[in-house]
Design a protein around this motif. Sequence first.
Motif, PDB file in Angstrom:
ATOM      1  N   ARG A  99       0.819  -1.194   0.000  1.00 61.00           N
ATOM      2  CA  ARG A  99       0.000   0.000   0.000  1.00 61.00           C
ATOM      3  C   ARG A  99       0.865   1.261   0.000  1.00 61.00           C
ATOM      4  N   PRO A 100       0.719   2.108  -1.000  1.00 64.62           N
ATOM      5  CA  PRO A 100       1.503   3.350  -1.023  1.00 64.62           C
ATOM      6  C   PRO A 100       0.936   4.367  -0.038  1.00 64.62           C
ATOM      7  N   GLU A 101       1.755   5.347   0.309  1.00 67.82           N
ATOM      8  CA  GLU A 101       1.229   6.525   0.983  1.00 67.82           C
ATOM      9  C   GLU A 101       0.354   7.282  -0.017  1.00 67.82           C
ATOM     10  N   VAL A 102      -0.686   7.908   0.476  1.00 65.96           N
ATOM     11  CA  VAL A 102      -1.600   8.657  -0.386  1.00 65.96           C
ATOM     12  C   VAL A 102      -1.604  10.108   0.076  1.00 65.96           C
ATOM     13  N   GLY A 103      -1.459  11.023  -0.882  1.00 68.70           N
ATOM     14  CA  GLY A 103      -1.414  12.430  -0.528  1.00 68.70           C
ATOM     15  C   GLY A 103      -2.151  13.307  -1.515  1.00 68.70           C
ATOM     16  N   VAL A 104      -2.380  14.543  -1.093  1.00 72.00           N
ATOM     17  CA  VAL A 104      -3.062  15.546  -1.911  1.00 72.00           C
ATOM     18  C   VAL A 104      -2.211  16.815  -1.904  1.00 72.00           C
ATOM     19  N   PHE A 105      -2.153  17.485  -3.063  1.00 70.04           N
ATOM     20  CA  PHE A 105      -1.449  18.764  -3.124  1.00 70.04           C
ATOM     21  C   PHE A 105      -2.299  19.766  -3.888  1.00 70.04           C
TER      22      PHE A 105
END
Length: 299
Positions: A99-105
């Motif tokens: 599972r990857p890290e999930v982010g928003v920018f």
Amino acid sequence: MQRILLFLLTNVLVVAVLGVTANLLGLRGYLQANGLHLGMLLGFAFLMGFGGAIFSLLISKPMAKWTAGVRIIDQPSNATEAWLVQTVHELAERAGIGRPEVGVFDGAPNAFATGAFKNSALVAVSTGLLESMNADEVRAVLGHEIAHVANGDMVTMTLIQGVMNTFVVFLSRAIGYAVDAFLRRGDDRGHGPGIGYLLTTVVLDIVLGFAAAIVVAWFSRHREFRADAGSAALLGQTRPMIAALDRLRSLHAAPLPRSLAALGIHGGMSQLFATHPPLEERIAALRNLRPGDSALRLD
């Protein structure tokens, strides 16, 4: 880890081939007679080519977070974030990776994936993409990024860049010494490299660097087609990815910061140095996709 070892082995073999070629052409004796130790140059080229590229790969996640201003979703604060994390994790499980890290920018519509290892990658999407695409289109974009991770594209790009760096460092300095020796023939007053070496090295670093960038950009464009096909394989159909690309075309998505340009769903450069193919070509490739064309292998 296998790709990291392959990366190291490839660079070692490149240095070995350069050394053998120099010996076969009789360059070792000529260069050493003019003050250049071939073994030391090969070692320097290896360290610069491999060392610089592997270092950039290992710090790719924290650098991406910093340059793009990515906010990692540790605890979803709303339904959109919860759906985003769940979708990324589902696609990652289907692709057979951790599972990857999930982010928003914040920013115009775009997304990227990065990281040195398949099982600890980062997938980030912009607020502009979430606001301008429907759920199926966002899911297709996430599938595209997961396909990049599953295909090991970040490591492969680093490998190619490292090999190119090794060639550039070696050739520019070897040719620089040869030019300097020619200009200073018959001059016994100085030792070590002179102005001819310095100028030639600077010029060739630039010229060969541009040539290397063309090779790296070509592969980057090729991997985008693979990732598009990988998204189609993960979703079981091509329509969502086609729709996402068509939406990007209408939105005129802005490129990511320069250090992340090759990682995004859409790039801003053109022609030889473009990291991404034209959206029209990617859509056409998906429409012509046949079963089994995807490089992504699903269990």
